[in-house]
Design a protein around this motif. Sequence first.
Motif, PDB file in Angstrom:
ATOM      1  N   MET A   1       0.839  -1.180   0.000  1.00  0.00           N
ATOM      2  CA  MET A   1       0.000   0.000   0.000  1.00  0.00           C
ATOM      3  C   MET A   1       0.890   1.252   0.000  1.00  0.00           C
ATOM      4  SD  MET A   1      -3.018   1.222   2.625  1.00  0.00           S
ATOM      5  CE  MET A   1      -2.308   0.413   3.990  1.00  0.00           C
ATOM      6  N   ILE A   2       0.491   2.229  -0.795  1.00  0.00           N
ATOM      7  CA  ILE A   2       1.236   3.494  -0.897  1.00  0.00           C
ATOM      8  C   ILE A   2       0.937   4.361   0.315  1.00  0.00           C
ATOM      9  CG2 ILE A   2       1.389   5.660  -2.197  1.00  0.00           C
ATOM     10  CD1 ILE A   2       0.848   4.120  -4.708  1.00  0.00           C
ATOM     11  N   SER A   3       1.935   5.061   0.799  1.00  0.00           N
ATOM     12  CA  SER A   3       1.734   6.042   1.854  1.00  0.00           C
ATOM     13  C   SER A   3       1.122   7.296   1.251  1.00  0.00           C
ATOM     14  CB  SER A   3       3.086   6.402   2.478  1.00  0.00           C
ATOM     15  OG  SER A   3       3.001   7.618   3.172  1.00  0.00           O
ATOM     16  N   PRO A   4       0.139   7.919   1.936  1.00  0.00           N
ATOM     17  CA  PRO A   4      -0.402   9.169   1.421  1.00  0.00           C
ATOM     18  C   PRO A   4       0.644  10.277   1.319  1.00  0.00           C
ATOM     19  CG  PRO A   4      -1.883   8.244   3.049  1.00  0.00           C
ATOM     20  CD  PRO A   4      -0.606   7.428   3.079  1.00  0.00           C
ATOM     21  N   ALA A   5       1.817  10.082   1.908  1.00  0.00           N
ATOM     22  CA  ALA A   5       2.845  11.115   1.861  1.00  0.00           C
ATOM     23  C   ALA A   5       3.534  11.192   0.502  1.00  0.00           C
ATOM     24  CB  ALA A   5       3.892  10.863   2.941  1.00  0.00           C
ATOM     25  N   ARG A   6       3.566  10.083  -0.255  1.00  0.00           N
ATOM     26  CA  ARG A   6       4.224  10.103  -1.566  1.00  0.00           C
ATOM     27  C   ARG A   6       3.777   8.896  -2.386  1.00  0.00           C
ATOM     28  NH1 ARG A   6      10.120  10.522  -0.981  1.00  0.00           N
ATOM     29  NH2 ARG A   6      10.250   9.584  -3.012  1.00  0.00           N
ATOM     30  N   ASP A  16      -3.368   6.920 -11.526  1.00  0.00           N
ATOM     31  CA  ASP A  16      -3.068   5.508 -11.296  1.00  0.00           C
ATOM     32  C   ASP A  16      -2.700   5.207  -9.839  1.00  0.00           C
ATOM     33  OD1 ASP A  16      -3.448   4.964 -14.031  1.00  0.00           O
ATOM     34  OD2 ASP A  16      -1.380   5.527 -14.470  1.00  0.00           O
ATOM     35  N   ASP A  17      -2.139   6.181  -9.135  1.00  0.00           N
ATOM     36  CA  ASP A  17      -1.728   5.969  -7.745  1.00  0.00           C
ATOM     37  C   ASP A  17      -2.911   5.892  -6.784  1.00  0.00           C
ATOM     38  OD1 ASP A  17       1.089   6.031  -8.260  1.00  0.00           O
ATOM     39  OD2 ASP A  17       0.951   8.223  -8.418  1.00  0.00           O
ATOM     40  N   LEU A  18      -4.057   6.420  -7.176  1.00  0.00           N
ATOM     41  CA  LEU A  18      -5.202   6.485  -6.263  1.00  0.00           C
ATOM     42  C   LEU A  18      -5.713   5.113  -5.849  1.00  0.00           C
ATOM     43  CD1 LEU A  18      -7.154   9.430  -7.909  1.00  0.00           C
ATOM     44  CD2 LEU A  18      -5.906   9.472  -5.735  1.00  0.00           C
ATOM     45  N   GLN A  19      -5.622   4.145  -6.731  1.00  0.00           N
ATOM     46  CA  GLN A  19      -6.154   2.816  -6.417  1.00  0.00           C
ATOM     47  C   GLN A  19      -5.425   2.148  -5.259  1.00  0.00           C
ATOM     48  OE1 GLN A  19      -5.741   0.411  -9.917  1.00  0.00           O
ATOM     49  NE2 GLN A  19      -3.533   0.693 -10.009  1.00  0.00           N
ATOM     50  N   GLU A  23      -8.472   2.901   2.331  1.00  0.00           N
ATOM     51  CA  GLU A  23      -9.854   3.311   2.605  1.00  0.00           C
ATOM     52  C   GLU A  23      -9.858   3.744   4.063  1.00  0.00           C
ATOM     53  OE1 GLU A  23     -12.526   3.343   0.532  1.00  0.00           O
ATOM     54  OE2 GLU A  23     -11.281   2.698  -1.147  1.00  0.00           O
ATOM     55  N   ASP A  24      -9.596   5.027   4.299  1.00  0.00           N
ATOM     56  CA  ASP A  24      -9.386   5.489   5.670  1.00  0.00           C
ATOM     57  C   ASP A  24     -10.268   6.664   6.080  1.00  0.00           C
ATOM     58  OD1 ASP A  24      -8.282   7.448   4.089  1.00  0.00           O
ATOM     59  OD2 ASP A  24      -6.279   7.369   4.972  1.00  0.00           O
ATOM     60  N   GLY A  25     -11.369   6.859   5.388  1.00  0.00           N
ATOM     61  CA  GLY A  25     -12.265   7.950   5.757  1.00  0.00           C
ATOM     62  C   GLY A  25     -11.864   9.292   5.185  1.00  0.00           C
ATOM     63  N   LEU A  36      -4.246  15.921  -2.710  1.00  0.00           N
ATOM     64  CA  LEU A  36      -5.102  16.733  -1.845  1.00  0.00           C
ATOM     65  C   LEU A  36      -5.932  15.779  -1.001  1.00  0.00           C
ATOM     66  CD1 LEU A  36      -6.396  19.246  -4.550  1.00  0.00           C
ATOM     67  CD2 LEU A  36      -4.391  19.478  -3.073  1.00  0.00           C
ATOM     68  N   VAL A  37      -5.928  15.972   0.310  1.00  0.00           N
ATOM     69  CA  VAL A  37      -6.624  15.078   1.223  1.00  0.00           C
ATOM     70  C   VAL A  37      -7.603  15.893   2.048  1.00  0.00           C
ATOM     71  CG1 VAL A  37      -6.345  13.402   3.093  1.00  0.00           C
ATOM     72  CG2 VAL A  37      -4.535  13.670   1.385  1.00  0.00           C
ATOM     73  N   SER A  38      -8.834  15.390   2.153  1.00  0.00           N
ATOM     74  CA  SER A  38      -9.822  16.051   3.002  1.00  0.00           C
ATOM     75  C   SER A  38     -10.722  14.990   3.621  1.00  0.00           C
ATOM     76  CB  SER A  38     -10.646  17.068   2.207  1.00  0.00           C
ATOM     77  OG  SER A  38     -11.257  16.464   1.098  1.00  0.00           O
ATOM     78  N   PRO A  39     -11.319  15.286   4.771  1.00  0.00           N
ATOM     79  CA  PRO A  39     -12.222  14.316   5.386  1.00  0.00           C
ATOM     80  C   PRO A  39     -13.504  14.192   4.565  1.00  0.00           C
ATOM     81  CG  PRO A  39     -12.255  16.373   6.602  1.00  0.00           C
ATOM     82  CD  PRO A  39     -11.187  16.504   5.549  1.00  0.00           C
ATOM     83  N   HIS A  40     -14.190  13.059   4.711  1.00  0.00           N
ATOM     84  CA  HIS A  40     -15.489  12.904   4.070  1.00  0.00           C
ATOM     85  C   HIS A  40     -16.410  14.025   4.532  1.00  0.00           C
ATOM     86  CE1 HIS A  40     -14.917   9.217   1.924  1.00  0.00           C
ATOM     87  NE2 HIS A  40     -14.673   8.498   3.002  1.00  0.00           N
ATOM     88  N   ALA A  41     -17.362  14.358   3.705  1.00  0.00           N
ATOM     89  CA  ALA A  41     -18.315  15.422   4.010  1.00  0.00           C
ATOM     90  C   ALA A  41     -19.151  15.075   5.239  1.00  0.00           C
ATOM     91  CB  ALA A  41     -19.232  15.637   2.814  1.00  0.00           C
TER      92      ALA A  41
END
Length: 183
Positions: A1-6, A16-19, A23-25, A36-41
């Motif tokens: 699994m890829i780290s959200p940092a890079r 392609d990296d998004l897959q 699944e962390d909310g 760009l990272v944001s919490p679910h609405a």
Amino acid sequence: MISPARPGDGGAWTVDDLQDLPEDGQDYEIFDGSLLVSPHADVFHGAVANRLRRLLDRQAPPGLLVGQDIGVSAKRSSYFVPDLFVAREDALDRGGPALAPADVLLVVEVVSPGNAGRDLVLKRHEYGVAGIPHYWLVEPRKQTLTVLEHVGTGYREAEVLSAADVFRTDHPFPLVLSLADIF
């Protein structure tokens, strides 16, 4: 699994990296290779988006789909997920990681107070450059709908409506919306 940092290769982020992200909310989008990272609405945001979707669904003609949770990408290094969209239904049959802007007739963003700049500036610019014909900004706390129409490589403000208004338009298809039903 890829780290959200890079991304996996340490370079710029691509669609392609998004897959490989968890699944962390969180909601993930990409702008020019930056994640760009944001919490679910929140519930209020979701209620407004779902009420509007229901109203659009009832009036959408065959061949057009009102949808959510699918990204739009004009280039591999940028990817945005509008709160709602209207697209040609056959575009979804092609599959892939995102819709092409040429298949999208309308994007709708429900503006969140903590993330307003992304919808009001960044996405407005990117959707405009991509040529998406119509962009609506729904502001739940102000109870307004701002209707933007594509001109050149950007948008012009066509109307700003309040909860007391009834919106009639032929774009992206003939429809009538009582805004009180959204808010």
